[in-house]
Design an enzyme around this catalytic site. Structure first.
Site, PDB file in Angstrom:
ATOM      1  N   GLY A 160      63.568  23.295  45.540  1.00  0.00           N
ATOM      2  CA  GLY A 160      64.755  24.255  44.980  1.00  0.00           C
ATOM      3  C   GLY A 160      65.915  23.425  44.868  1.00  0.00           C
ATOM      4  O   GLY A 160      66.031  22.325  44.225  1.00  0.00           O
ATOM      5  N   GLY A 161      67.037  23.926  45.262  1.00  0.00           N
ATOM      6  CA  GLY A 161      68.341  23.305  45.130  1.00  0.00           C
ATOM      7  C   GLY A 161      68.382  22.086  45.794  1.00  0.00           C
ATOM      8  O   GLY A 161      69.363  21.081  45.578  1.00  0.00           O
ATOM      9  N   GLY A 392      66.271  -0.579  13.638  1.00  0.00           N
ATOM     10  CA  GLY A 392      67.126   0.152  14.336  1.00  0.00           C
ATOM     11  C   GLY A 392      67.049  -0.342  16.133  1.00  0.00           C
ATOM     12  O   GLY A 392      68.067  -0.430  16.674  1.00  0.00           O
ATOM     13  N   ALA A 393      65.999  -1.206  16.381  1.00  0.00           N
ATOM     14  CA  ALA A 393      65.871  -1.452  17.772  1.00  0.00           C
ATOM     15  C   ALA A 393      66.721  -2.728  18.002  1.00  0.00           C
ATOM     16  O   ALA A 393      66.973  -3.020  19.120  1.00  0.00           O
ATOM     17  CB  ALA A 393      64.458  -1.799  18.179  1.00  0.00           C
TER      18      ALA A 393
END
Length: 495
Positions: A160-161, A392-393
């Site tokens: 959980g938390g 783009g790389a």
């Protein structure tokens, strides 16, 4: 018995009871204090808040967590160590208050914070009061984010938390076969989703170290894990506006980069060997070693100074950048920028990985994180292009266009929108279909577009260097940039 003697007896009685309770419930595992003893320099720990007690839960003084400060290699750090022998390490109002307070003290003092975690989550018996305590911890983590190094170590089950404060830290450690993190345990998964799953399958170190990317480091046992924390800290400053202590320089491991890296751009090689020939001997500390192996990230030393390294790994996916690698790069670059750690990028990359699967996984969105992280960063940045950098790389992996201070390239490097073969099949498809010589088109494209000298003419490459000159060139580059002004402090948001 009155006065000082009575107070001293009460203190000793409390400490004795606390250690006896821990010892009774350890079941072969280390207690909260023993873990601090392994992490910190001998006799350096001083506790803060040991008498704090909950008035809601029937828990002993301290409320299931040990907080304080000590030293690691002589450097002051602040720590918390959860005590699983108190209500399963569950977090109530006082427990949370102690942790939030020690984080705030670390931030005020400008020192790293290290959390040793083992908790079942929010204490159900305290209701909203205990749950709200987690919010106090999270907010303290975020206030300190990017200002002081925050390191979380998972030494048992966290549910959980209890997972989110570690996830807000800069780096997260786990132990094989012992550490587990999951928002809901196997029993809840069984009741809600009707799936049978073991704790290890649901949130073990193999999952988070190799698949989810939640864990940055995974070790075999608690001792080696805490030693790993000590090693990592040596690459980090005390706070964002301080420098990392320099150590004596060590010559790199012997090896010929020309022999390690094949001329043929389609042949794979191990980038670890390249890094070893550039940085100080045995100084590379890999981050996210088991996750997104097509990109290597980690810390090293160059001429005794701490640096970060981002490098293509052609042995996995040919070094192409996929969604996971994008997140890995972006978070690491952001982390280095938070603490002013210079960044070396070793680029040998063809592309962002194409295809329908990548588009569904959001490669555009994740790839944009890389562009943002490099462009927004202000620390010294040096890039070396080894064999190829396309499309783009090329832009994303430390190009001049997005903020690299210095870019070097090896003589055979190809820098272009596409590789020569792919480019000419688009540009000259009709001529090739008509029987003209494809090889001649490829040769002409390489001469006019692909080679590093064209990029150097336009200023996108500062210098073309021989492979054996790489270490010296990079050392000179970082020495030149040592006085570069840092940008403002900023958080290290999980990506």
């Amino acid at each position: 018995m009155t006065g000082w003697k009575a107070s001293e007896a009460r203190l000793e009685e409390q400490r004795k009871a606390l250690r006896e309770r821990m010892d009774a419930q350890k079941k072969g595992r280390h207690t909260a204090y023993e873990r601090l003893d392994m992490l910190l320099d001998p006799a350096s720990f001083h506790e803060v808040g040991s008498f704090r007690r909950s008035h809601i839960s029937d828990t002993p003084a301290g409320d299931g967590v040990v907080t304080g400060y000590g030293t690691i290699a002589g450097r002051q750090v602040f720590v918390s160590s959860e005590d699983f022998s108190v209500s399963g390490g569950s977090v109530g109002e006082v427990h949370a208050s102690r942790i939030a307070h020690i984080i705030d003290l670390a931030l005020e003092a400008g020192c790293p914070y290290i959390a040793l975690n083992e908790s079942g989550g929010a204490r159900i018996g305290e209701g909203i009061v205990g749950l709200s305590g987690y919010g106090d911890i999270f907010r303290a983590n975020v206030r300190a984010s990017g200002r002081i190094p925050q390191i979380a170590v998972i030494l048992g089950s966290c549910a959980g938390g209890a997972c989110y404060s570690p996830a807000l830290c800069d780096f997260l450690f786990m132990v094989k076969g012992q550490s587990r993190m999951f928002l809901t345990g196997p029993a809840v998964v069984k009741s809600v989703l009707f799936e049978d799953v073991s704790p290890e399958q649901l949130g073990g170190s193999d999952l988070h170290g190799g698949e989810s990317g939640v864990a940055h480091f995974v070790y075999e046992d608690e001792k080696s894990c805490l030693d790993g924390v000590r090693r990592l800290l040596a690459y980090l400053p005390q706070a964002w506006d301080q420098d990392v202590p320099r150590v004596p320089s060590k010559a790199p491991l012997r090896g010929s980069l020309e022999e390690i890296v094949p001329d043929n751009g389609k042949k794979a090689y191990d980038m670890h060997r390249v890094i070893a020939c550039i940085v100080d001997a045995k100084s590379f500390l890999e981050v996210h070693r088991e996750w997104a192996g097509n990109i290597l990230t980690g810390f090293a030393r160059l001429d005794g100074r701490s640096i970060g390294v981002v490098a293509s790994q052609s042995m996995v996916l040919g070094g192409a950048i996929d969604d996971k690698a994008s997140m890995k790069i972006a978070r690491f670059v952001q982390s280095c920028d938070c603490y002013g750690i210079p960044l070396l990028t070793l680029a040998d990359v063809t592309a962002f990985l194409p295809g329908p699967d990548m588009e569904r996984k959001g490669i555009i969105r994740h790839g944009a994180k890389v562009l943002y992280a490099y462009s927004a960063s202000s620390m010294p940045k040096v890039t070396v292009i080894l064999r190829k950098a396309y499309g783009g790389a090329y832009i994303a992996l430390g190009s001049k266009s997005i903020g690299a201070d210095l870019v070097y390239a090896w003589p055979g490097a190809e820098i272009a929108v596409l590789g020569a073969a792919g480019a000419v099949r688009i540009l000259h498809r009709k001529e090739i279909a008509a029987g003209k010589d494809e090889a001649a088109f490829i040769s002409a494209y390489e001469e006019n577009f692909c080679n590093p000298y064209i990029a150097a003419e336009y200023g996108f490459v500062d210098e073309v260097i021989m492979p054996e000159e790489t270490r010296d060139a990079v050392c000179r580059g970082f020495a030149l940039l040592a006085g570069k002004k840092r940008g403002p402090a900023h958080g290290n948001m999980p990506l």
